[in-house]
Design a protein around this motif. Sequence first.
Motif, PDB file in Angstrom:
ATOM      1  N   GLU A  81      55.055  41.682  37.997  1.00 31.97           N
ATOM      2  CA  GLU A  81      54.090  41.330  39.053  1.00 31.97           C
ATOM      3  C   GLU A  81      53.355  42.552  39.599  1.00 31.97           C
ATOM      4  O   GLU A  81      52.129  42.502  39.767  1.00 31.97           O
ATOM      5  CB  GLU A  81      54.766  40.543  40.176  1.00 31.97           C
ATOM      6  N   PRO A  82      54.030  43.687  39.871  1.00 35.42           N
ATOM      7  CA  PRO A  82      53.271  44.873  40.294  1.00 35.42           C
ATOM      8  C   PRO A  82      52.254  45.335  39.243  1.00 35.42           C
ATOM      9  O   PRO A  82      51.169  45.783  39.599  1.00 35.42           O
ATOM     10  CB  PRO A  82      54.355  45.936  40.510  1.00 35.42           C
ATOM     11  N   LEU A  83      52.605  45.202  37.973  1.00 39.89           N
ATOM     12  CA  LEU A  83      51.649  45.560  36.929  1.00 39.89           C
ATOM     13  C   LEU A  83      50.436  44.632  36.950  1.00 39.89           C
ATOM     14  O   LEU A  83      49.297  45.079  36.792  1.00 39.89           O
ATOM     15  CB  LEU A  83      52.315  45.534  35.551  1.00 39.89           C
ATOM     16  N   ARG A  84      50.671  43.352  37.157  1.00 36.56           N
ATOM     17  CA  ARG A  84      49.544  42.397  37.253  1.00 36.56           C
ATOM     18  C   ARG A  84      48.650  42.734  38.441  1.00 36.56           C
ATOM     19  O   ARG A  84      47.425  42.739  38.321  1.00 36.56           O
ATOM     20  CB  ARG A  84      50.077  40.968  37.394  1.00 36.56           C
ATOM     21  N   ARG A  85      49.275  43.011  39.600  1.00 36.77           N
ATOM     22  CA  ARG A  85      48.491  43.363  40.795  1.00 36.77           C
ATOM     23  C   ARG A  85      47.682  44.634  40.558  1.00 36.77           C
ATOM     24  O   ARG A  85      46.511  44.715  40.935  1.00 36.77           O
ATOM     25  CB  ARG A  85      49.405  43.534  42.011  1.00 36.77           C
ATOM     26  N   ALA A  86      48.314  45.637  39.936  1.00 37.49           N
ATOM     27  CA  ALA A  86      47.616  46.895  39.672  1.00 37.49           C
ATOM     28  C   ALA A  86      46.449  46.679  38.715  1.00 37.49           C
ATOM     29  O   ALA A  86      45.367  47.245  38.907  1.00 37.49           O
ATOM     30  CB  ALA A  86      48.591  47.919  39.103  1.00 37.49           C
ATOM     31  N   HIS A  87      46.662  45.851  37.716  1.00 43.42           N
ATOM     32  CA  HIS A  87      45.582  45.568  36.761  1.00 43.42           C
ATOM     33  C   HIS A  87      44.420  44.853  37.459  1.00 43.42           C
ATOM     34  O   HIS A  87      43.244  45.217  37.262  1.00 43.42           O
ATOM     35  CB  HIS A  87      46.112  44.728  35.603  1.00 43.42           C
ATOM     36  N   ARG A  88      44.736  43.864  38.301  1.00 41.14           N
ATOM     37  CA  ARG A  88      43.680  43.167  39.042  1.00 41.14           C
ATOM     38  C   ARG A  88      42.931  44.128  39.956  1.00 41.14           C
ATOM     39  O   ARG A  88      41.703  44.080  40.053  1.00 41.14           O
ATOM     40  CB  ARG A  88      44.272  42.009  39.842  1.00 41.14           C
ATOM     41  N   ALA A  89      43.666  45.024  40.621  1.00 42.59           N
ATOM     42  CA  ALA A  89      43.025  45.994  41.522  1.00 42.59           C
ATOM     43  C   ALA A  89      42.088  46.908  40.746  1.00 42.59           C
ATOM     44  O   ALA A  89      40.987  47.224  41.212  1.00 42.59           O
ATOM     45  CB  ALA A  89      44.084  46.809  42.256  1.00 42.59           C
ATOM     46  N   CYS A  90      42.495  47.331  39.554  1.00 45.27           N
ATOM     47  CA  CYS A  90      41.634  48.177  38.723  1.00 45.27           C
ATOM     48  C   CYS A  90      40.370  47.434  38.311  1.00 45.27           C
ATOM     49  O   CYS A  90      39.274  47.998  38.317  1.00 45.27           O
ATOM     50  CB  CYS A  90      42.386  48.661  37.489  1.00 45.27           C
ATOM     51  N   LEU A  91      40.524  46.166  37.955  1.00 46.08           N
ATOM     52  CA  LEU A  91      39.357  45.374  37.576  1.00 46.08           C
ATOM     53  C   LEU A  91      38.410  45.199  38.756  1.00 46.08           C
ATOM     54  O   LEU A  91      37.189  45.276  38.600  1.00 46.08           O
ATOM     55  CB  LEU A  91      39.790  44.020  37.019  1.00 46.08           C
ATOM     56  N   GLU A  92      38.964  44.977  39.945  1.00 44.24           N
ATOM     57  CA  GLU A  92      38.122  44.826  41.145  1.00 44.24           C
ATOM     58  C   GLU A  92      37.395  46.122  41.475  1.00 44.24           C
ATOM     59  O   GLU A  92      36.268  46.096  41.950  1.00 44.24           O
ATOM     60  CB  GLU A  92      38.979  44.382  42.329  1.00 44.24           C
TER      61      GLU A  92
END
Length: 170
Positions: free
Chosen positions: A97-108
């Motif tokens: 889940e932290p990896l998913r959040r980090a990936h979404r934050a990078c995309l944003e």
Amino acid sequence: MTTRLKRLVQQLDDSSGPSYDARAELIGIGSEAVPALVDGLPSLGGFGQLTAIEVFEEVGDPRCGPALICLLGSDHPTVREWAAMALASLETDGATEPLRRAHRACLERATPYGVSGPGLDWEPDWTAPSEHLVEESRAWSLLEASEAPVGDDVFVAPTWIDRTDLHPER
């Protein structure tokens, strides 16, 4: 944290050479160095954090997982990328889940994992120790691969010298 370990952790930030010796010494110490490394991580700059990630990967102690998860929020894109790769290679529990959040934050932020590395004409420092050459070449190939255009019919498959080549006696 002992004075010796604290000194070694702080040396990880010195890109002029002492960081390589400190890195090797911390890896040699192994799991006993992990608490000191985790405690000293916030005081390190980007170079020191990248070097600490390398130590975490080599030592392979699961106690570094939470520190790597924290590095996913770094201001440095390369630190974020290396932390994500280390979490994956160490198969850290609770990292999905932290990896998913980090990936979404990078995309944003429109700053996906990966940064521009040296050009294709990059030349390694052949006077450096072989362990350093292997690590630099490995990092360079990953940076280049992260910049490669991909599509449904294109993929990137970097290969490099295996980590066991760093220590043939093992």
